[in-house]
Design a protein around this motif. Sequence first.
Motif, PDB file in Angstrom:
ATOM      1  N   THR A   1      -2.426  94.259 -70.801  1.00 41.86           N
ATOM      2  CA  THR A   1      -1.794  94.314 -72.306  1.00 41.86           C
ATOM      3  C   THR A   1      -0.454  93.227 -71.991  1.00 41.86           C
ATOM      4  OG1 THR A   1      -2.611  96.192 -72.891  1.00 41.86           O
ATOM      5  CG2 THR A   1      -0.895  95.217 -74.231  1.00 41.86           C
TER       6      THR A   1
ATOM      7  N   SER B   1       2.783  92.007 -73.926  1.00 38.51           N
ATOM      8  CA  SER B   1       3.879  92.333 -75.051  1.00 38.51           C
ATOM      9  C   SER B   1       3.992  91.484 -76.087  1.00 38.51           C
ATOM     10  CB  SER B   1       5.485  92.542 -74.240  1.00 38.51           C
ATOM     11  OG  SER B   1       5.765  91.428 -73.922  1.00 38.51           O
TER      12      SER B   1
ATOM     13  N   ASP C   1       6.546  89.627 -77.322  1.00 34.66           N
ATOM     14  CA  ASP C   1       7.198  88.459 -76.882  1.00 34.66           C
ATOM     15  C   ASP C   1       6.904  87.446 -75.763  1.00 34.66           C
ATOM     16  OD1 ASP C   1       7.806  89.927 -74.779  1.00 34.66           O
ATOM     17  OD2 ASP C   1      10.012  89.949 -75.093  1.00 34.66           O
TER      18      ASP C   1
ATOM     19  N   THR D   1       6.270  90.305 -70.880  1.00 32.65           N
ATOM     20  CA  THR D   1       6.036  91.462 -69.976  1.00 32.65           C
ATOM     21  C   THR D   1       4.457  91.646 -70.119  1.00 32.65           C
ATOM     22  OG1 THR D   1       7.986  92.850 -70.596  1.00 32.65           O
ATOM     23  CG2 THR D   1       6.173  94.073 -69.416  1.00 32.65           C
TER      24      THR D   1
ATOM     25  N   ALA E   1       3.707  97.010 -64.375  1.00 26.55           N
ATOM     26  CA  ALA E   1       4.182  95.842 -65.504  1.00 26.55           C
ATOM     27  C   ALA E   1       4.898  94.950 -64.558  1.00 26.55           C
ATOM     28  CB  ALA E   1       5.251  96.538 -66.267  1.00 26.55           C
TER      29      ALA E   1
ATOM     30  N   ALA F   1      -1.578 100.649 -76.184  1.00 28.57           N
ATOM     31  CA  ALA F   1      -0.187 100.618 -76.591  1.00 28.57           C
ATOM     32  C   ALA F   1      -0.151 100.217 -78.065  1.00 28.57           C
ATOM     33  CB  ALA F   1       0.437  99.326 -75.838  1.00 28.57           C
TER      34      ALA F   1
ATOM     35  N   ALA G   1       4.340  96.989 -80.419  1.00 35.23           N
ATOM     36  CA  ALA G   1       5.526  96.314 -79.776  1.00 35.23           C
ATOM     37  C   ALA G   1       5.577  96.710 -78.433  1.00 35.23           C
ATOM     38  CB  ALA G   1       6.743  96.984 -80.677  1.00 35.23           C
ATOM     39  N   CYS G   2       4.291  97.447 -77.968  1.00 34.71           N
ATOM     40  CA  CYS G   2       4.342  97.878 -76.633  1.00 34.71           C
ATOM     41  C   CYS G   2       5.848  98.737 -76.263  1.00 34.71           C
ATOM     42  CB  CYS G   2       4.418  96.675 -75.616  1.00 34.71           C
ATOM     43  SG  CYS G   2       2.811  95.947 -75.641  1.00 34.71           S
ATOM     44  N   GLU G   3       5.839  99.472 -77.246  1.00 32.20           N
ATOM     45  CA  GLU G   3       7.187 100.623 -76.766  1.00 32.20           C
ATOM     46  C   GLU G   3       6.703 102.000 -76.699  1.00 32.20           C
ATOM     47  OE1 GLU G   3       9.225 100.560 -80.641  1.00 32.20           O
ATOM     48  OE2 GLU G   3      10.115  98.636 -80.138  1.00 32.20           O
TER      49      GLU G   3
END
Length: 723
Positions: free
Chosen positions: A23, A25, A27, A30, A48, A96, A99-101
């Motif tokens: 996956t 991120s 932006d 990551t 990661a 995820a 935003a992968c938060e």
Amino acid sequence: MPSLPRQLARTRRFALGVPGHVTVSPDGGTVFFLRTRAGDDPVSCLWALDVATGRERLLVDPLPLLQGEEERLSPEERTRRERARELSSGIVSYAADGACEVLAFALSGALWTFRPADGAVRRLPVAEPAVDPRPDPTGRRVAYVSGGALRVVEADGGGDRVVAAPDGPEVGFGLAEHVAAESMGRHRGYWWAPDGRRVLVARVDTARVQRWHIADPMDPSRPPTSFPYPAAGTANAEVSLWIAEVDGPEGGALTAVDWDAKAFEYLVEAGWDASGPHAAVQSRDQRRVRVLGVDAATGLAEVLSGQDDDAWVELVPGLPARTAQGVLLTSVDQDDTRKLVASGRPVTPPGLQLDAVVAVDGETVLFTASQEDPTQIHLWAYDPVSGLRQVSEEPGVHTGTRRAGTTVLFSRTLDRPGTRTLVLRDGPAEDDGTGGGMAPGEGGAERPVPLEIASSAASPVLDLRVELLALGPRELRAALFLPSWHRSDDGPLPVLMDPYGGPAMRKVTAERAWWTYVSQWFAEQGFAVLAVDGRGTPGRGPAWERAVHMDLADPVLDDQVTALREAARMRPELDLTRVAVRGWSFGGYLAALAVLRRPDVFHAAVAGAPVTDQRLYDTHWRERHLGHPDEHPEAYDRCSPILSAADLSRPLLLVHGLADDNVVAAHTLRFSAALLAAGRPHEVLPLPRATHLPSDESVAENLLLHQLDFLRRALGLPHRAAR
């Protein structure tokens, strides 16, 4: 040093240690992925990669979370992993938010979340066992399946509730039914709305589906496992789509998606993006596919696109899909080419055979395809401004994913073992220091980009001596493996045909796949090993694939014979007086067919997990190729080895896992009974508690050794220790 059979078993066919389930991120900075620590470590961890620095971090190790306990799998999770061909343990999948938060995963029936911002790992108090957890795109909630219900819990662990409750004992929400997961490639059963307030969910009712039972002969006190299996010609599960309101009362009202399910009973794919919910449905005869746009408020569906074919419409993984601007992506078979279609217009040229769409990044579509050489699969990108470009360069088999201009490229070639995983960034190096040229690394040292995600996969204990060939008028693609020690003046070699040969996969590819090492291992024992992809295999265009329509026997077997004879003409060291054939699944069916119908060519066979009674295989896969058995009984009879049992005159070894719920052991048992009734000697090797993919280390290793011993006996070869 372990033998290759032992190494294959320990490494799960060299799958352990390879980065996967990637996956990126939003932006592009990551890359999250799963990987085991070593090539013989079966426990998969979450990692990661920081694209700017090239540093990897271990995010979640599942072993401390298990607290020394053995991982427990629910029947639903065990089935999900079997359908997905998942060979590791631990964290085998995750999802995820946008935003992968928040990353969510299931482990031993519990639901866990991980937050990259602070590294917090948390077990949420939910109904267990939890299956297939997925955060909503906003990161506020996590949906999961438990007890046949689709449930939602707040990401902080509060408010666990049912949003779609089963209304019958054989009804379930949120998981893919057997034919979807096994034959269509759809492994999901629910899809979040972009705002996280609603969920599009599949309801599966198996009440009409006949139930099959698999017992454990090693433990007569253990009750048999019962499961719905839609065999060819019988009733399928009733699958419908519903829109569930997450903020409504628990188990509240659902809005039905309205389409003609009688005319289109298969749910091929579904999704929910900025343009709304959508779905693809297929008719029972598989000759018609319709892509539907769904009104999220009313559930009413309208046809956005359609495809028809006189044989069957081939389903392309990753389609349908839509770009960020709402451009609908589908496929069409035109000019004997499977083409990518955007807004109804083909955007790929004749001869470039679309294989799968692997990512949509804004308006950029990332897909895999083959051109003139079907042994190679390359990664391609298309966008309406730049047009078409090939992403992968070196000859081999490639796939990948992409987001925010960051592409992760997985490559396998014939030049090196294993999978190479590269991270590529769009744009020149000076833009952000991460794409092209050189970029600063740790301690100020320069490092080349693209980045490589390290693999910890084991290195095979033997090397390949393989030659890719194009044989006969049809240019049948073949891989010839010779012993590393063999020289041209050493004399003739017995031949072992080692095909798959069916519609599901190509075995002759420009890569060092795990099966190439199996073929080479048999070659090291003194065989010339030949694998052939004939008509019906993917990658050579719609006409090639559909040459097996209504006949899965004669074209396939004819191509094996043609390739064998042509290879022997080109390579005189192949001894056509000693020819054996081995295979698994479709390859096992083909092996049995070979000694039954062409004993003049094939002198012995090993048939593993063969489909011998075509009526015992599932509706979607078998009816695709042979039609409905009530309408085309002659096609089923023509392709069923059981009816030719009396013709056996060559040594035959049948192998079958007794816990196989895909190609059930009844195939081999019925075939063996017919052979015995006809007075035809043969051997049967049952594998207790083994599924369609035997994974027990000792079983997987000794299975190859047993086949070798049988082949030597059957061909009258001297016994010697395995190399």
